[in-house]
Design a protein around this motif. Structure first.
Motif, PDB file in Angstrom:
ATOM      1  N   ASP A   1       0.832  -1.211   0.000  1.00 61.25           N
ATOM      2  CA  ASP A   1       0.000   0.000   0.000  1.00 61.25           C
ATOM      3  C   ASP A   1       0.866   1.261   0.000  1.00 61.25           C
ATOM      4  N   VAL A   2       1.978   1.218   0.725  1.00 60.81           N
ATOM      5  CA  VAL A   2       2.889   2.368   0.755  1.00 60.81           C
ATOM      6  C   VAL A   2       3.482   2.600  -0.638  1.00 60.81           C
ATOM      7  N   ILE A   3       3.953   1.529  -1.257  1.00 58.75           N
ATOM      8  CA  ILE A   3       4.545   1.642  -2.596  1.00 58.75           C
ATOM      9  C   ILE A   3       3.516   2.178  -3.591  1.00 58.75           C
ATOM     10  N   GLU A   4       2.300   1.653  -3.514  1.00 59.76           N
ATOM     11  CA  GLU A   4       1.250   2.117  -4.428  1.00 59.76           C
ATOM     12  C   GLU A   4       0.895   3.580  -4.164  1.00 59.76           C
ATOM     13  N   SER A   5       0.902   4.003  -2.906  1.00 62.36           N
ATOM     14  CA  SER A   5       0.600   5.400  -2.579  1.00 62.36           C
ATOM     15  C   SER A   5       1.671   6.334  -3.131  1.00 62.36           C
ATOM     16  N   ILE A   6       2.941   5.905  -3.039  1.00 61.18           N
ATOM     17  CA  ILE A   6       4.024   6.715  -3.593  1.00 61.18           C
ATOM     18  C   ILE A   6       3.874   6.834  -5.110  1.00 61.18           C
ATOM     19  N   SER A   7       3.556   5.720  -5.765  1.00 60.97           N
ATOM     20  CA  SER A   7       3.398   5.732  -7.223  1.00 60.97           C
ATOM     21  C   SER A   7       2.200   6.565  -7.642  1.00 60.97           C
ATOM     22  N   ALA A   8       1.061   6.389  -6.957  1.00 59.70           N
ATOM     23  CA  ALA A   8      -0.150   7.129  -7.323  1.00 59.70           C
ATOM     24  C   ALA A   8       0.030   8.625  -7.136  1.00 59.70           C
ATOM     25  N   SER A   9       0.839   9.011  -6.155  1.00 58.25           N
ATOM     26  CA  SER A   9       1.074  10.438  -5.904  1.00 58.25           C
ATOM     27  C   SER A   9       2.244  10.992  -6.718  1.00 58.25           C
ATOM     28  N   ARG A  10       2.899  10.119  -7.488  1.00 60.15           N
ATOM     29  CA  ARG A  10       4.043  10.507  -8.312  1.00 60.15           C
ATOM     30  C   ARG A  10       5.119  11.202  -7.471  1.00 60.15           C
ATOM     31  N   LEU A  11       5.511  10.496  -6.411  1.00 59.28           N
ATOM     32  CA  LEU A  11       6.439  11.089  -5.449  1.00 59.28           C
ATOM     33  C   LEU A  11       7.819  10.431  -5.438  1.00 59.28           C
ATOM     34  N   TRP A  12       8.088   9.545  -6.381  1.00 58.59           N
ATOM     35  CA  TRP A  12       9.336   8.793  -6.289  1.00 58.59           C
ATOM     36  C   TRP A  12      10.570   9.698  -6.288  1.00 58.59           C
ATOM     37  N   ASP A  13      10.459  10.894  -6.877  1.00 59.57           N
ATOM     38  CA  ASP A  13      11.606  11.807  -6.872  1.00 59.57           C
ATOM     39  C   ASP A  13      11.727  12.578  -5.561  1.00 59.57           C
ATOM     40  N   ARG A  14      10.755  12.386  -4.639  1.00 59.91           N
ATOM     41  CA  ARG A  14      10.778  13.121  -3.363  1.00 59.91           C
ATOM     42  C   ARG A  14      10.693  12.194  -2.157  1.00 59.91           C
ATOM     43  N   VAL A  15      10.808  10.878  -2.376  1.00 56.42           N
ATOM     44  CA  VAL A  15      10.716   9.912  -1.281  1.00 56.42           C
ATOM     45  C   VAL A  15      11.992   9.075  -1.248  1.00 56.42           C
ATOM     46  N   ILE A  16      12.532   8.903  -0.049  1.00 56.01           N
ATOM     47  CA  ILE A  16      13.696   8.034   0.153  1.00 56.01           C
ATOM     48  C   ILE A  16      13.288   6.928   1.114  1.00 56.01           C
ATOM     49  N   LEU A  17      13.411   5.679   0.681  1.00 61.51           N
ATOM     50  CA  LEU A  17      13.182   4.511   1.526  1.00 61.51           C
ATOM     51  C   LEU A  17      14.555   3.994   1.961  1.00 61.51           C
ATOM     52  N   THR A  18      14.867   4.097   3.232  1.00 59.22           N
ATOM     53  CA  THR A  18      16.220   3.761   3.691  1.00 59.22           C
ATOM     54  C   THR A  18      16.368   2.312   4.111  1.00 59.22           C
ATOM     55  N   SER A  19      15.259   1.598   4.361  1.00 59.37           N
ATOM     56  CA  SER A  19      15.290   0.332   5.077  1.00 59.37           C
ATOM     57  C   SER A  19      15.876   0.603   6.470  1.00 59.37           C
ATOM     58  N   HIS A  20      16.437  -0.425   7.119  1.00 58.33           N
ATOM     59  CA  HIS A  20      16.997  -0.226   8.463  1.00 58.33           C
ATOM     60  C   HIS A  20      18.236   0.666   8.390  1.00 58.33           C
ATOM     61  N   VAL A  21      18.343   1.609   9.320  1.00 59.61           N
ATOM     62  CA  VAL A  21      19.532   2.469   9.389  1.00 59.61           C
ATOM     63  C   VAL A  21      20.203   2.270  10.745  1.00 59.61           C
ATOM     64  N   PRO A  22      21.525   2.297  10.792  1.00 55.81           N
ATOM     65  CA  PRO A  22      22.226   2.178  12.085  1.00 55.81           C
ATOM     66  C   PRO A  22      21.929   3.368  12.978  1.00 55.81           C
ATOM     67  N   ASP A  23      22.159   3.186  14.260  1.00 54.10           N
ATOM     68  CA  ASP A  23      21.797   4.218  15.231  1.00 54.10           C
ATOM     69  C   ASP A  23      22.494   5.547  14.982  1.00 54.10           C
ATOM     70  N   ASP A  24      23.763   5.504  14.574  1.00 51.14           N
ATOM     71  CA  ASP A  24      24.471   6.775  14.395  1.00 51.14           C
ATOM     72  C   ASP A  24      23.864   7.583  13.250  1.00 51.14           C
ATOM     73  N   LEU A  25      23.430   6.888  12.181  1.00 52.21           N
ATOM     74  CA  LEU A  25      22.806   7.597  11.067  1.00 52.21           C
ATOM     75  C   LEU A  25      21.388   8.028  11.436  1.00 52.21           C
ATOM     76  N   LEU A  26      20.705   7.217  12.239  1.00 56.69           N
ATOM     77  CA  LEU A  26      19.377   7.600  12.710  1.00 56.69           C
ATOM     78  C   LEU A  26      19.463   8.854  13.572  1.00 56.69           C
ATOM     79  N   ALA A  27      20.491   8.945  14.393  1.00 56.85           N
ATOM     80  CA  ALA A  27      20.684  10.148  15.217  1.00 56.85           C
ATOM     81  C   ALA A  27      20.891  11.369  14.323  1.00 56.85           C
ATOM     82  N   ASP A  28      21.605  11.213  13.226  1.00 54.54           N
ATOM     83  CA  ASP A  28      21.790  12.318  12.295  1.00 54.54           C
ATOM     84  C   ASP A  28      20.466  12.739  11.667  1.00 54.54           C
ATOM     85  N   LEU A  29      19.618  11.761  11.343  1.00 53.50           N
ATOM     86  CA  LEU A  29      18.311  12.080  10.767  1.00 53.50           C
ATOM     87  C   LEU A  29      17.465  12.875  11.749  1.00 53.50           C
ATOM     88  N   TYR A  30      17.529  12.501  13.026  1.00 56.44           N
ATOM     89  CA  TYR A  30      16.770  13.249  14.029  1.00 56.44           C
ATOM     90  C   TYR A  30      17.322  14.662  14.175  1.00 56.44           C
TER      91      TYR A  30
END
Length: 283
Positions: free
Chosen positions: A254-283
């Motif tokens: 449903d998430v993938i279909e929502s991204i496609s239907a909204s034509r957002l692939w150029d504005r969405v990043i799917l990271t999968s699991h990120v290590p804690d140090d990179l997650l801290a940077d995102l926060y």
């Protein structure tokens, strides 16, 4: 109170139990990838780390090796090992206290006293978020509920969870201790410029972004987040970053279909699991 929310006085009680025959922490599955990356795995690692820092406190971990295996899924083998063979082994070692860190591995047949940490009761509070349970899954969850009811004490990670334990399972409030969770030591203020540089290098991320952290199961409402993001014009050219482990499920589709239907692939990043140090940077 420590970073893990350990209540004052707990150390002295734990030392007393340890001197009387052994304090045992049920650490099974906590190092497995599908648990270690979730809140339960983080909770277990942080609690064990904090307890190891308590001078004079000795305890043992119940780990995957050396105990009846508890396979993933709904095999009858899991039910037999978890609720027959495992409590039988526990009775032979005669622990003074057992603390089940993952309620799904708790058993009502464990020798008392034992403690269960409850993270949430979503299956009871919002059953519509979960597919119809098969017979073995329903039996497993009923046994988990029985373990929480029979526990000598219950640890809840929030007041909301404590309220659910009282309301949905009938546990008396005085048997519940709330230990609010806290961020780990890596989640502290960092150099903004260094964080931005790492995000650019690791994720190709620059400029403003909206961050969603967690899994893709239905209760996270990630597809709704995507649709809301698509319709919010005030965000301009901001990027939507979805950080969390992928899963093969209808909600992920449903998430993938929502991204496609909204034509957002150029504005969405799917990271999968990120290590804690990179997650801290995102926060």
């Amino acid at each position: 109170m420590s970073r893990t929310g350990t209540p004052s006085g707990f150390e002295e009680q734990a030392k007393l139990f340890a001197s009387q025959g052994g304090l045992w922490l049920d650490y099974r599955h906590c190092d497995q990838p599908y648990i270690a990356e979730r809140g339960i795995g983080r909770y277990a690692r942080a609690l064990v780390s904090e307890l190891r820092a308590v001078e004079g406190l000795q305890f043992r971990l119940i780990e995957d090796s050396g105990w009846p295996p508890v396979p993933r899924g709904l095999a009858w083998e899991r039910l037999v090992n978890q609720h027959v063979r495992f409590p039988y082994r526990l009775r032979k070692v005669r622990p003074a206290l057992v603390h089940f860190l993952n309620p799904e591995l708790a058993t009502p047949f464990a020798p008392r006293p034992f403690v269960v940490t409850v993270h949430d009761l979503m299956r009871l509070r919002h059953p519509q978020w979960f597919p119809a349970l098969r017979r073995k899954a329903l039996l497993q969850w009923r046994l988990t509920e029985a373990a929480i009811r029979r526990a000598s004490a219950v640890v809840a990670v929030s007041e909301s969870t404590a309220h659910d334990v009282v309301q949905l399972l009938g546990v008396k409030r005085e048997r519940i201790t709330v230990t609010p969770l806290a961020p780990g030591p890596c989640f502290c203020p960092a150099d903004p410029d260094a964080s931005r540089a790492r995000l650019s290098r690791e994720l190709g991320l620059s400029g403003q972004y909206v961050l969603g952290v967690g899994g893709f199961d239905p209760r996270k409402s990630v597809a709704e987040l995507v649709r809301t993001f698509a319709g919010e014009t005030a965000l301009g050219a901001a990027t939507l970053v979805l950080a969390g482990p992928f899963c093969v499920s209808q909600s992920f589709v449903d998430v993938i279909e929502s991204i496609s239907a909204s034509r957002l692939w150029d504005r969405v990043i799917l990271t999968s699991h990120v290590p804690d140090d990179l997650l801290a940077d995102l926060y």
